[in-house]
Design an enzyme around this catalytic site. Structure first.
Site, PDB file in Angstrom:
ATOM      1  CD  GLU A 238      -2.581   1.384   2.574  1.00  0.00           C
ATOM      2  OE1 GLU A 238      -3.592   0.664   2.679  1.00  0.00           O
ATOM      3  OE2 GLU A 238      -2.205   2.188   3.453  1.00  0.00           O
TER       4      GLU A 238
ATOM      5  CD  GLN B 181       5.382   3.884  11.655  1.00  0.00           C
ATOM      6  OE1 GLN B 181       6.592   3.718  11.778  1.00  0.00           O
ATOM      7  NE2 GLN B 181       4.667   3.189  10.798  1.00  0.00           N
TER       8      GLN B 181
ATOM      9  CE1 TYR C  72     -11.200  -1.208  10.162  1.00  0.00           C
ATOM     10  CE2 TYR C  72     -13.104  -2.244   9.118  1.00  0.00           C
ATOM     11  CZ  TYR C  72     -12.207  -1.201   9.206  1.00  0.00           C
ATOM     12  OH  TYR C  72     -12.304  -0.143   8.331  1.00  0.00           O
TER      13      TYR C  72
ATOM     14  CB  THR D  55      -4.705   5.414   0.972  1.00  0.00           C
ATOM     15  OG1 THR D  55      -3.805   6.511   0.935  1.00  0.00           O
ATOM     16  CG2 THR D  55      -4.021   4.193   1.554  1.00  0.00           C
TER      17      THR D  55
HETATM   18  P1  FAD Z   1     -18.098   0.084   7.122  1.00  0.00           P
HETATM   19  O1  FAD Z   1     -17.940  -1.242   6.522  1.00  0.00           O
HETATM   20  O2  FAD Z   1     -19.230   0.922   6.656  1.00  0.00           O
HETATM   21  O3  FAD Z   1     -18.163  -0.126   8.711  1.00  0.00           O
HETATM   22  C1  FAD Z   1     -18.100   0.990   9.588  1.00  0.00           C
HETATM   23  C2  FAD Z   1     -18.828   0.647  10.901  1.00  0.00           C
HETATM   24  O4  FAD Z   1     -20.242   0.514  10.638  1.00  0.00           O
HETATM   25  C3  FAD Z   1     -18.412  -0.681  11.527  1.00  0.00           C
HETATM   26  O5  FAD Z   1     -18.475  -0.544  12.930  1.00  0.00           O
HETATM   27  C4  FAD Z   1     -19.466  -1.684  11.041  1.00  0.00           C
HETATM   28  O6  FAD Z   1     -19.637  -2.768  11.949  1.00  0.00           O
HETATM   29  C5  FAD Z   1     -20.702  -0.803  10.931  1.00  0.00           C
HETATM   30  N1  FAD Z   1     -21.576  -1.188   9.815  1.00  0.00           N
HETATM   31  C6  FAD Z   1     -21.204  -1.616   8.588  1.00  0.00           C
HETATM   32  N2  FAD Z   1     -22.284  -1.798   7.807  1.00  0.00           N
HETATM   33  C7  FAD Z   1     -23.363  -1.449   8.554  1.00  0.00           C
HETATM   34  C8  FAD Z   1     -24.764  -1.392   8.299  1.00  0.00           C
HETATM   35  N3  FAD Z   1     -25.265  -1.763   7.112  1.00  0.00           N
HETATM   36  N4  FAD Z   1     -25.592  -0.950   9.307  1.00  0.00           N
HETATM   37  C9  FAD Z   1     -25.099  -0.570  10.517  1.00  0.00           C
HETATM   38  N5  FAD Z   1     -23.766  -0.609  10.803  1.00  0.00           N
HETATM   39  C10 FAD Z   1     -22.914  -1.027   9.832  1.00  0.00           C
HETATM   40  N6  FAD Z   1      -9.816   5.587   5.148  1.00  0.00           N
HETATM   41  C11 FAD Z   1      -9.625   6.589   4.248  1.00  0.00           C
HETATM   42  O7  FAD Z   1     -10.086   7.732   4.471  1.00  0.00           O
HETATM   43  N7  FAD Z   1      -8.942   6.372   3.069  1.00  0.00           N
HETATM   44  C12 FAD Z   1      -8.435   5.151   2.768  1.00  0.00           C
HETATM   45  O8  FAD Z   1      -7.834   4.978   1.702  1.00  0.00           O
HETATM   46  C13 FAD Z   1      -8.594   4.090   3.687  1.00  0.00           C
HETATM   47  N8  FAD Z   1      -8.107   2.838   3.425  1.00  0.00           N
HETATM   48  C14 FAD Z   1      -8.328   1.815   4.308  1.00  0.00           C
HETATM   49  C15 FAD Z   1      -7.871   0.526   3.993  1.00  0.00           C
HETATM   50  C16 FAD Z   1      -8.055  -0.530   4.879  1.00  0.00           C
HETATM   51  C17 FAD Z   1      -7.566  -1.901   4.507  1.00  0.00           C
HETATM   52  C18 FAD Z   1      -8.711  -0.306   6.115  1.00  0.00           C
HETATM   53  C19 FAD Z   1      -8.886  -1.424   7.082  1.00  0.00           C
HETATM   54  C20 FAD Z   1      -9.191   0.968   6.435  1.00  0.00           C
HETATM   55  C21 FAD Z   1      -9.015   2.039   5.543  1.00  0.00           C
HETATM   56  N9  FAD Z   1      -9.489   3.324   5.806  1.00  0.00           N
HETATM   57  C22 FAD Z   1      -9.309   4.346   4.903  1.00  0.00           C
HETATM   58  C23 FAD Z   1     -10.168   3.605   7.084  1.00  0.00           C
HETATM   59  C24 FAD Z   1     -11.697   3.370   7.005  1.00  0.00           C
HETATM   60  O9  FAD Z   1     -12.269   4.346   6.152  1.00  0.00           O
HETATM   61  C25 FAD Z   1     -12.255   3.475   8.417  1.00  0.00           C
HETATM   62  O10 FAD Z   1     -11.818   2.391   9.185  1.00  0.00           O
HETATM   63  C26 FAD Z   1     -13.739   3.680   8.549  1.00  0.00           C
HETATM   64  O11 FAD Z   1     -13.990   4.048   9.913  1.00  0.00           O
HETATM   65  C27 FAD Z   1     -14.605   2.429   8.267  1.00  0.00           C
HETATM   66  O12 FAD Z   1     -14.604   2.107   6.948  1.00  0.00           O
HETATM   67  P2  FAD Z   1     -15.303   0.734   6.432  1.00  0.00           P
HETATM   68  O13 FAD Z   1     -15.287   0.779   4.962  1.00  0.00           O
HETATM   69  O14 FAD Z   1     -14.719  -0.421   7.119  1.00  0.00           O
HETATM   70  O15 FAD Z   1     -16.801   0.992   6.977  1.00  0.00           O
END
Ligand code: FAD
Length: 286
Positions: free
Chosen positions: A18, A210, A143, A49
């Site tokens: 990444e 970090q 996660y 990202t």
């Molecule tokens: P979701 O899958 O939407 O989940 C978020 C929360 O909502 C979780 O607690 C989940 O349990 C809950 N949830 C999910 N679906 C539902 C539903 N239908 N109804 C109710 N609750 C629900 N951030 C950036 O800004 N830019 C990046 O490029 C970036 N890259 C990342 C790459 C990786 C591999 C990871 C692990 C994280 C990255 N992030 C990035 C951070 C990420 O945006 C955050 O962790 C964010 O808080 C959650 O994103 P998600 O897509 O997992 O959310």
């Protein structure tokens, strides 16, 4: 360009990397150079990202373009919660016109203002939207320790299952520092009926500053063994770098020895760290 699904279904162990784009337009040339240095290690693919709050999609695309020029497949991250359908449609159209076939669909961080999102609430909404508006191989985040906002690991897993059912081809995990957490997560995911490939996210921690950030970001449990390293070498950047690389290498060796085939390295845009890890694993990744 291949899709990430095609890459992950090929035999062997896949080590991907990444990188992140610069915040300022003026940093693009340097970030593209860094991405190309990492691409020279021949990772299976490289993810780029998306700026916090989705502020700089053009920067993500510029770095993805630099990756594609090297022949390595790029994966563009895309967030939605602070965006609109119109904006996401525009970004997807641009990706498609540039031949980008892989998107990591993310919710992104919630706005600090506490304002409610309107067009997209969760990554699941974005995943459906992407499939309605183009032909992409779609990944999503997961996660091993549960998302920091989730009520429980079980509810997080239930939502992950919904997200995968919305059309996810592969998952990438948040960083973790204890492999037992990943093995436990994979077991629970399989039990929940999640069968898509999972890329295990490994972050080499080479700077004591970090450590706190990683724990805050990921909610990660820092094993005492690593805490001792960070404590002992906090004042010696060179020793900390060496120890961080050794720790990440050991984590990966253990993962591969236990049958994990997809590993995603959070390089923090530091080619020399990625180079050391690739070299440490040259006979293991093959
Ligand atoms: P979701 O899958 O939407 O989940 C978020 C929360 O909502 C979780 O607690 C989940 O349990 C809950 N949830 C999910 N679906 C539902 C539903 N239908 N109804 C109710 N609750 C629900 N951030 C950036 O800004 N830019 C990046 O490029 C970036 N890259 C990342 C790459 C990786 C591999 C990871 C692990 C994280 C990255 N992030 C990035 C951070 C990420 O945006 C955050 O962790 C964010 O808080 C959650 O994103 P998600 O897509 O997992 O959310």
């Amino acid at each position: 360009m291949n899709t990430i699904s095609q890459i992950l279904s090929s035999p062997g162990v896949h080590l991907s990397c990444e990188v992140f784009p610069p915040k300022q337009f003026s940093g693009i040339a340097q970030a593209a150079k860094t991405a190309k240095e990492i691409a020279a290690l021949h990772p299976s693919f490289m993810s780029v990202t998306y700026g916090a709050a989705g502020s700089t999609p053009g920067h993500t695309l510029a770095i993805a373009r630099a990756v594609a020029e090297t022949g390595v497949t790029p994966l563009c991250h895309l967030t939605c919660v602070q965006s609109t359908q119109a904006h996401v449609t525009e970004v997807l159209a641009q990706m498609e016109s540039e031949g980008i076939r892989n998107v990591l669909a993310l919710r992104g961080d919630l706005p600090q203002s506490g304002e409610r999102a309107t067009d997209f609430q969760h990554a699941e909404d974005l995943i459906r939207f992407i499939h309605e508006h183009g032909s992409f191989c779609v990944g999503a985040a997961c996660y091993p320790e549960g998302h920091p906002e989730s009520m429980s690991r079980q509810s997080d897993m239930d939502y992950l299952r919904r997200k995968v059912d919305a059309g996810v081809d592969f998952l990438t995990t948040q960083m973790f520092f204890d492999n037992a957490l990943l093995y436990n997560f994979l077991y629970r995911a399989l039990r929940a009926g999640i069968e898509v490939p999972v890329c295990a996210g490994i972050m080499p921690i080479c700077d004591p500053k970090q450590v706190a950030r990683a724990v805050k970001l990921s909610g990660s449990i820092m094993p005492p063994r690593f805490a001792a390293i960070a404590d002992r070498f906090a004042d010696s950047p060179a020793a900390m770098t060496q120890a961080g690389i050794a720790f990440a290498t050991e984590q990966i060796v253990d993962l591969v020895a236990n049958g994990i085939r997809h590993i995603h390295l959070y390089t923090m845009n530091k080619p020399w760290i990625a180079q050391k890890i690739f070299s440490n694993l040259s006979e293991i990744i093959g």
